[in-house]
Design a protein around this motif. Structure first.
Motif, short mmCIF file in Angstrom:
data_model
loop_
_atom_site.label_atom_id
_atom_site.label_comp_id
_atom_site.label_asym_id
_atom_site.label_seq_id
_atom_site.Cartn_x
_atom_site.Cartn_y
_atom_site.Cartn_z
N THR A 123 3.90 -3.68 -14.23
CA THR A 123 3.95 -2.98 -12.95
C THR A 123 3.93 -3.93 -11.76
OG1 THR A 123 1.55 -2.65 -13.15
CG2 THR A 123 2.96 -0.79 -13.75
N GLY A 124 3.92 -5.25 -12.02
CA GLY A 124 4.08 -6.22 -10.95
C GLY A 124 2.81 -6.66 -10.25
N TYR A 125 1.65 -6.26 -10.75
CA TYR A 125 0.41 -6.70 -10.12
C TYR A 125 0.03 -8.12 -10.53
CZ TYR A 125 -0.15 -1.95 -8.53
OH TYR A 125 0.06 -0.74 -7.90
N LEU A 126 0.43 -8.51 -11.72
CA LEU A 126 0.25 -9.88 -12.18
C LEU A 126 1.60 -10.45 -12.56
CD1 LEU A 126 -2.93 -9.60 -14.48
CD2 LEU A 126 -2.81 -10.33 -12.09
N THR A 127 1.73 -11.76 -12.47
CA THR A 127 3.00 -12.38 -12.82
C THR A 127 2.74 -13.78 -13.38
OG1 THR A 127 5.26 -12.77 -12.02
CG2 THR A 127 3.47 -13.49 -10.59
N ILE A 128 3.78 -14.42 -13.87
CA ILE A 128 3.66 -15.76 -14.45
C ILE A 128 3.51 -16.81 -13.35
CG2 ILE A 128 4.86 -17.52 -15.81
CD1 ILE A 128 6.44 -15.21 -17.13
N GLN A 129 2.49 -17.65 -13.49
CA GLN A 129 2.33 -18.79 -12.60
C GLN A 129 2.87 -20.06 -13.25
OE1 GLN A 129 1.04 -18.87 -9.31
NE2 GLN A 129 1.43 -16.68 -9.59
N SER A 130 2.60 -20.22 -14.54
CA SER A 130 3.08 -21.39 -15.27
C SER A 130 3.03 -21.11 -16.77
CB SER A 130 2.24 -22.63 -14.94
OG SER A 130 0.89 -22.44 -15.34
N PHE B 199 0.83 -1.20 0.00
CA PHE B 199 0.00 0.00 0.00
C PHE B 199 0.86 1.26 0.00
CE2 PHE B 199 -3.69 -2.48 1.68
CZ PHE B 199 -4.58 -2.10 0.70
N ASP B 200 1.99 1.19 0.69
CA ASP B 200 2.84 2.37 0.82
C ASP B 200 3.45 2.79 -0.51
OD1 ASP B 200 2.31 2.43 3.52
OD2 ASP B 200 4.07 1.23 4.05
N THR B 201 3.53 1.85 -1.46
CA THR B 201 4.11 2.21 -2.76
C THR B 201 3.08 2.92 -3.63
OG1 THR B 201 3.46 0.15 -3.86
CG2 THR B 201 5.54 0.14 -2.66
N GLY B 202 1.80 2.77 -3.30
CA GLY B 202 0.75 3.44 -4.06
C GLY B 202 0.40 2.70 -5.34
N THR B 203 -0.86 2.81 -5.74
CA THR B 203 -1.31 2.22 -6.99
C THR B 203 -1.68 3.34 -7.94
OG1 THR B 203 -2.15 0.23 -5.91
CG2 THR B 203 -3.09 0.77 -8.05
N PRO B 204 -1.11 3.38 -9.14
CA PRO B 204 -1.40 4.47 -10.07
C PRO B 204 -2.89 4.59 -10.35
CG PRO B 204 0.38 3.07 -10.88
CD PRO B 204 -0.22 2.37 -9.72
N ALA B 205 -3.44 5.77 -10.15
CA ALA B 205 -4.87 6.00 -10.38
C ALA B 205 -5.24 5.73 -11.83
CB ALA B 205 -5.23 7.43 -9.99
N PHE B 206 -4.31 6.04 -12.75
CA PHE B 206 -4.62 5.87 -14.17
C PHE B 206 -4.80 4.39 -14.50
CE2 PHE B 206 -0.09 5.01 -14.43
CZ PHE B 206 -0.02 4.04 -15.40
N LEU B 207 -4.10 3.50 -13.77
CA LEU B 207 -4.21 2.06 -14.04
C LEU B 207 -5.61 1.57 -13.68
CD1 LEU B 207 -3.08 -0.67 -14.80
CD2 LEU B 207 -2.01 -0.81 -12.55
N ILE B 208 -6.11 1.96 -12.52
CA ILE B 208 -7.46 1.57 -12.11
C ILE B 208 -8.49 2.16 -13.07
CG2 ILE B 208 -9.19 1.78 -10.29
CD1 ILE B 208 -7.00 -0.09 -9.50
N GLU B 209 -8.28 3.41 -13.46
CA GLU B 209 -9.22 4.06 -14.38
C GLU B 209 -9.19 3.38 -15.75
OE1 GLU B 209 -12.23 6.31 -15.66
OE2 GLU B 209 -11.50 6.11 -13.60
#
Length: 449
Positions: free
Chosen positions: A267-274, A218-228
Motif C-alpha cells: 500500500t506504499g507506506y513502506l518501501t525499499i531503501q537498500s 492525508f487526503d487519500t485516507g489510511t485504511p482503518a483495517f490496516l491500523i487495526e
C-alpha cells in the motif's frame, strides 16, 4: 516515445471495469455493485444484457463486445471488495464470489487482445486468480519500476517552468527547493536496482497549490483495517525498520493470513531503501518513502493508539519541540504527562509493544518538528533527540523505575559520543505504568563532561 516507433495502431474495443466508488460492504451489496459495473460498461457499448448474475453478465458482455474485435480488459482496484471486508466474517465468501467473477477473464482468453489488472495489494493466485494462471506480476519487476511515478530527471525536465516559478515565489535557490521537494514527495522504490520515483498526485498538488509543502497523503485516507491489523498483531515497527527483511515480505498473501508488513509495502507506506545479499538471498532494508508518508502514517498510528485527533497530535508535537528547542526539561515532562494522561484506558492494553509503537511514532514525528536528529535505538523504547543546542537521551521503562533507566543510559557507549558534540546533553529516564498507562516516575539530569 510511442509515436516514434512502428506500432499497430488498430483500435480494439475496451472493457474498463473500475471498482472504485461502488458499495462492497456486504456480499449482497458486492453482487449488486458488480452487476451495476458491468451494466454501466454495456451501456457505453450500446448493448443490453439479459443475464442477472455478475459473472453471467460479464460473460455476455465479453461475448457481445468481442464481435467488434479482440477485447482489451482494464480492471482497476480489483482488490477493493476484499480490502473493504478484511477481518469481517463475510470476507472469505466475498473472495469466493469474486474469484468466480474474475475467472470469466480466463474463459474468454482467445477473445482478448490484452488484460491489465491493478490494485494496491497482492493476493495469491491460489485464492483469487487460480484460473487466470497466465498473469504476469509487474509489481517488483525492474523494467517497470519507474512506470508509475516521476523519476528525478523527469521532474527536473518536465516541471522546469513550475520549479522556476515556485523557487521565485518561495525565494529559494532551485537546488535547495529541489532537495526539499525530494524529501517530501520522492522515495518510492519498486526495485532495489532502479531509481526511486515521486508520488505524481502529491507533486501535482504541490505545484497546483503554488509550492505549498503540505501533507496531501492525508487526503487519500489510511485504511482503518490496516491500523487495526497492526494493533491486533502487535506489529513491531522499530524492529522492522532497523533490521533487513527477506524477499518473502513482498510475496502475495491469503485473506486469512494477512501479514501487516506485506500490506504496508504493497500500500506504499513502506518501501525499499537498500538491498544486501545474505545467505545467497536478497535482504531489504525498509523505511517510509518520504516525509509526507511518514508524518501521515505516524500521525494515524498515534491517533489509533492514544485516541487523540490528528490536530491534537500535531499541536502536542509542536509543544514538545518548543520545549526541547529551548532546553526546558521541566516543561517537557509536564507536556508528556498531560499527553499520556489523556489516553483512554483501554487503548494501551497493558502491552509493552503498544508503548514501543507509540514512542516510535512520536519520535518519528518529532524529528520533523525539531528538524534535527530524532530517532529510536536498538529495537527498544529508548530515543535520541538532537536540536540546535541540546541533545536528549531517553530511556523508557515499563513497570520498573526511572533511576534504573537513567543508569542504563550512563552505561551505554553512545553517551561518550554525544559528550564531544559541544552541546548540552540531558539524560532522561522515565517509567510507565502498564496499569494506567501513565508516567509514574521521571528522572532528568544534565550529563557532565
Amino acid at each position: 516515445a510511442i509515436a516514434e516507433i512502428s506500432y499497430d495502431w488498430q483500435e480494439y474495443p475496451v472493457i474498463h471495469l473500475d471498482l472504485n466508488g461502488w458499495d462492497f460492504s456486504t456480499l449482497e451489496k458486492m453482487q449488486e455493485s458488480l452487476c451495476g459495473l458491468v451494466a454501466e460498461c454495456a451501456v457505453k457499448h450500446d448493448l443490453s444484457l439479459e443475464s442477472s448474475t455478475p459473472d453471467g453478465m460479464f460473460r455476455e458482455l465479453i461475448t457481445k463486445v468481442s464481435a467488434k474485435g479482440k477485447v482489451v480488459i482494464l480492471l482497476d482496484e480489483y482488490d477493493k471488495p476484499i480490502l473493504n471486508n478484511v477481518g469481517k466474517p463475510c470476507a472469505q465468501e466475498i473472495l469466493d464470489k469474486l474469484k468466480v467473477f474474475y475467472s470469466v477473464i480466463k474463459a474468454f482468453e482467445s477473445s482478448e487482445r490484452f488484460v491489465l489488472v491493478t490494485g494496491v495489494s497482492k493476493f495469491s493466485h491460489v485464492s483469487l486468480f487460480s484460473d487466470l494462471n497466465n498473469l504476469t506480476d509487474l509489481s517488483m519487476t525492474a523494467d517497470y519500476a519507474t512506470m508509475l511515478g516521476y523519476t528525478q530527471q523527469e521532474v527536473e525536465t518536465s516541471f522546469a517552468d513550475r520549479i522556476e516559478a515556485v523557487a521565485k515565489t518561495l525565494d529559494l535557490p532551485q537546488k535547495t527547493l529541489l532537495s526539499k521537494i525530494k524529501t517530501w514527495y520522492d522515495g518510492y522504490r519498486f526495485h532495489s536496482n532502479r531509481d526511486s520515483v515521486y508520488n505524481p498526485v502529491s507533486l501535482a498538488l504541490f505545484f497546483i497549490n503554488g509550492g505549498e509543502f503540505n501533507n496531501y497523503w492525508f487526503d487519500t485516507g489510511t485504511p482503518a483495517f490496516l491500523i487495526e491489523l497492526i494493533r491486533k498483531t502487535h506489529f513491531d515497527f522499530e524492529n522492522t525498520l532497523t533490521r533487513p527483511v527477506s524477499s518473502m515480505a513482498f510475496k502475495a498473501f491469503d485473506i486469512d493470513r494477512i501479514d501487516p508488513l506485506s500490506l504496508l509495502l504493497q500500500t506504499g507506506y513502506l518501501t525499499i531503501q537498500s538491498m544486501e545479499m545474505k545467505f545467497d538471498m536478497p535482504w531489504y532494508r525498509l523505511d517510509f518513502p518520504n516525509r509526507e508518508v511518514s508524518v501521515a502514517f505516524n500521525t494515524y498510528l498515534l491517533n489509533a493508539y492514544v485516541g487523540q485527533s490528528k490536530n491534537e497530535i500535531s499541536n502536542f508535537c509542536g509543544r514538545l519541540a518548543d520545549a526541547m528547542s529551548t532546553g526546558d526539561v521541566e516543561s517537557l515532562r509536564k507536556i508528556l504527562e498531560v499527553f499520556f494522561a489523556g489516553f483512554p484506558y483501554d487503548l494501551h492494553r497493558k502491552n509493552e509493544n503498544n508503548f514501543q509503537n507509540i514512542f516510535f511514532a512520536l519520535f518519528r514525528l518529532l524529528g520533523y518538528y525539531v528538524e534535527a536528529e530524532s530517532r529510536t535505538n536498538n529495537g527498544r523504547i529508548d530515543a535520541v533527540v538532537q536540536t540546535g543546542q541540546w541533545i536528549y537521551l531517553f530511556e523508557f521503562k515499563i513497570d520498573r523505575n526511572a533511576a534504573e533507566a537513567l543508569s542504563q543510559i550512563k552505561n551505554k557507549d553512545y553517551l561518550r559520543k554525544y559528550m564531544q558534540s559541544g552541546k548540552k546533553v540531558f539524560l532522561i529516564g522515565a517509567n510507565f505504568s502498564s496499569e494506567d498507562g501513565q508516567i509514574s516516575d521521571w528522572v532528568a539530569e544534565e550529563a557532565k563532561p
